[in-house]
Design an enzyme around this catalytic site. Structure first.
Site, short mmCIF file in Angstrom:
data_model
loop_
_atom_site.label_atom_id
_atom_site.label_comp_id
_atom_site.label_asym_id
_atom_site.label_seq_id
_atom_site.Cartn_x
_atom_site.Cartn_y
_atom_site.Cartn_z
N ARG A 1 0.66 -1.33 0.17
CA ARG A 1 0.10 0.00 0.09
C ARG A 1 0.95 1.22 -0.03
O ARG A 1 0.43 2.30 -0.33
CB ARG A 1 -0.96 -0.06 1.03
CG ARG A 1 -2.07 -0.82 0.92
CD ARG A 1 -2.95 -0.91 2.47
NE ARG A 1 -2.44 -1.65 3.38
CZ ARG A 1 -2.91 -1.89 4.43
NH1 ARG A 1 -4.03 -1.21 4.93
NH2 ARG A 1 -2.57 -2.92 5.23
N GLY B 1 2.58 -15.62 7.91
CA GLY B 1 2.09 -15.11 9.29
C GLY B 1 2.99 -14.79 10.43
O GLY B 1 4.11 -15.21 9.92
#
Length: 485
Positions: free
Chosen positions: A19, A84
């Site tokens: 992002r 993760g």
């Protein structure tokens, strides 16, 4: 040294940060003179951990190289696939184990994109973890709006954490909770190693979640607690350029507040920007529109600005630098710089010296009380004490292939529009005439004149520019002069 020195601090910095929309890895974006991960590493170092491990993944060689510069003692562990947060921590612990490190104590896990997190808050987390004898302690924060965050659910009687409930899974009652999970934890090291081996991947992302460790240790009968950060803004993570700018503003405000409380006058904090390594002495004054970057130091009673940018520059006590750009320079006590001056690397301006309007200096040592007042370039030069350099002077230091040095002695007076063609030496007490091109050494106490003789060609304008405004003005002046005779 921290009273509760952790066995290890693990910094999670493996993500790509898509992002940010940048070729630069997210954790290497900088605010206030330090990368995001650099801020986190610096805060973690305040705990004096036995081991400090940064988990890298995306652009790992670039991140590793950066870490080697900012903190060579940092270990790195590579998470080859981003499976993760639990997997990332397991990767770090396996790296330590492979190096023969047996964890016996507290392991703190922090995120590499939380630049506002302080060592003081991490110390508070470590202290609470030890005092409450927790297996896991979550760093939490009470926020004005908890929408989108995981809520901390506590046991009403003991204050222990019974669950972290994500927003989408929370009941209406749970959504009213304002205490949220920061993603920063303190763990009992041995219990963490055991629990990570039991974390499952049967979730929508197929990843190992670090938060699953909380349920595993709680089911085994161990206590999970929380430590509330004093300022909820410390836990803010950076995911895009908007959040990066907001974090920069908040950190800048923190740095300026610290400076002002220590005796520095910041006339307009909203237009003043400083880096974390900048140092001030009391009674320094910072005028509006000023940027102080790198390892800049401002002495007591000095005044910087307005509209100045100083990088890695030392400003002495009582000095003034207005409308100035300086990089890698030293400005002596009581010296004056500007307005509109440019001090480049290697400039050493002595006490009470002056670099005035539209003066540029580079790799130059300027003696006490010496003045270079206007419109001049001084490069690769040494100038003694109490010398005056005339306006529009240039130290001609480059021959197209190499740089050469000019030396001007003490108590010299050089004329305006001088060219000093290096290598050349001007002796103590010497003078040079205006308009001179100095190519030879000038002995002490001498006057050097290096210019052509003036020749006036009468009537040139009338012959070469007949009918022009200049010719008409000259004719009128001549007639007026003749009429006065």
């Amino acid at each position: 040294m921290s009273a509760n020195r952790p066995a290890a601090v693990v910094v999670l910095a493996a993500g790509e940060g898509t992002r940010m929309k940048s070729a630069t890895p997210k954790v290497l974006h900088a605010i206030c003179g330090r990368s995001l991960v650099g801020h986190v590493v610096a805060a973690s170092r305040e705990l004096d951990p036995e081991n400090l491990v940064v988990v890298v993944g995306h652009a790992r060689e670039q991140v590793r190289a950066h870490l080697a510069e900012v903190d060579p003692a940092v270990r790195t562990a590579v998470q080859h696939e981003q499976n993760g947060t639990g997997h990332a921590v397991r990767t770090a612990l396996e790296e330590l184990s492979n190096d023969g490190v047996a964890l016996d104590g507290t392991v703190i896990v922090v995120c590499g994109d939380t630049p506002l997190l302080t060592g003081e808050t991490l110390e508070q987390l470590s202290t609470t973890h030890a005092a409450d004898k927790n297996a896991v302690t979550v760093l939490s924060a009470e926020v004005p709006d908890s929408t989108g965050y995981g809520r901390i659910v506590r046991d009403g009687a003991t204050g222990a954490v019974t669950a972290i409930v994500e927003h989408k899974d929370a009941s209406e009652e749970q959504r009213a909770i304002r205490e949220i999970n920061s993603g920063v934890f303190a763990f009992d090291g041995r219990l963490l190693v055991d629990a990570l081996g039991k974390v499952r991947t049967d979730n929508s992302q197929g990843e190992e979640y670090l938060t699953d460790v909380l349920g595993i240790v709680r089911e085994a009968g161990h206590r999970v607690g929380a430590a509330v950060a004093g300022d909820h803004r410390e836990i803010l993570g950076i995911n895009n350029r908007v959040q990066l700018a907001e974090a920069r503003r908040l950190l800048n405000e923190r740095l300026l507040e610290r400076a002002m409380l220590a005796g520095v006058t910041v006339v307009d904090p909203a237009s003043t920007w400083v880096d974390v390594a900048v140092e001030f002495e009391p009674d320094a004054v910072v005028q509006p529109g000023t940027q102080l970057l790198g390892a800049t130091r401002i002495g007591g009673g000095a005044e910087v600005g307005p509209n100045s940018r100083l990088t890695d520059t030392v400003v002495g006590a009582g000095a003034v630098a207005s409308f100035t750009v300086a990089e890698g320079a030293r400005i002596g006590d009581g010296a004056q710089v500007g307005p509109y001056a440019y001090l480049r690397p290697g400039t050493d301006l002595g006490p009470k010296a002056k670099a005035g309007t539209y003066v540029e200096m580079k790799n130059a040592s300027i003696g006490e009380g010496t003045k270079v007042p206007h419109l001049s370039y001084v490069g690769d030069a040494t100038i003694g004490e109490y010398t005056n350099i005339g306006a529009a002077s240039v130290f001609v230091n480059y021959d197209g292939e190499a740089k050469h040095h000019t030396t001007v002695g003490s108590h010299c007076k050089t004329g305006s529009d001088n060219m000093f063609v290096a290598p050349v030496t001007i002796g103590d007490g010497a003078y040079t005439a205006a308009g001179s091109v100095i190519t030879k050494d000038v002995p002490p106490g001498s006057l050097a004149v290096a210019r052509g003789q003036q020749r006036n060609i009468e009537g040139w304008v009338a012959r070469k520019r007949p009918g022009s405004a200049a010719a008409q003005a000259a004719s009128a002046a001549r007639q007026e002069s003749e009429g006065e005779r």
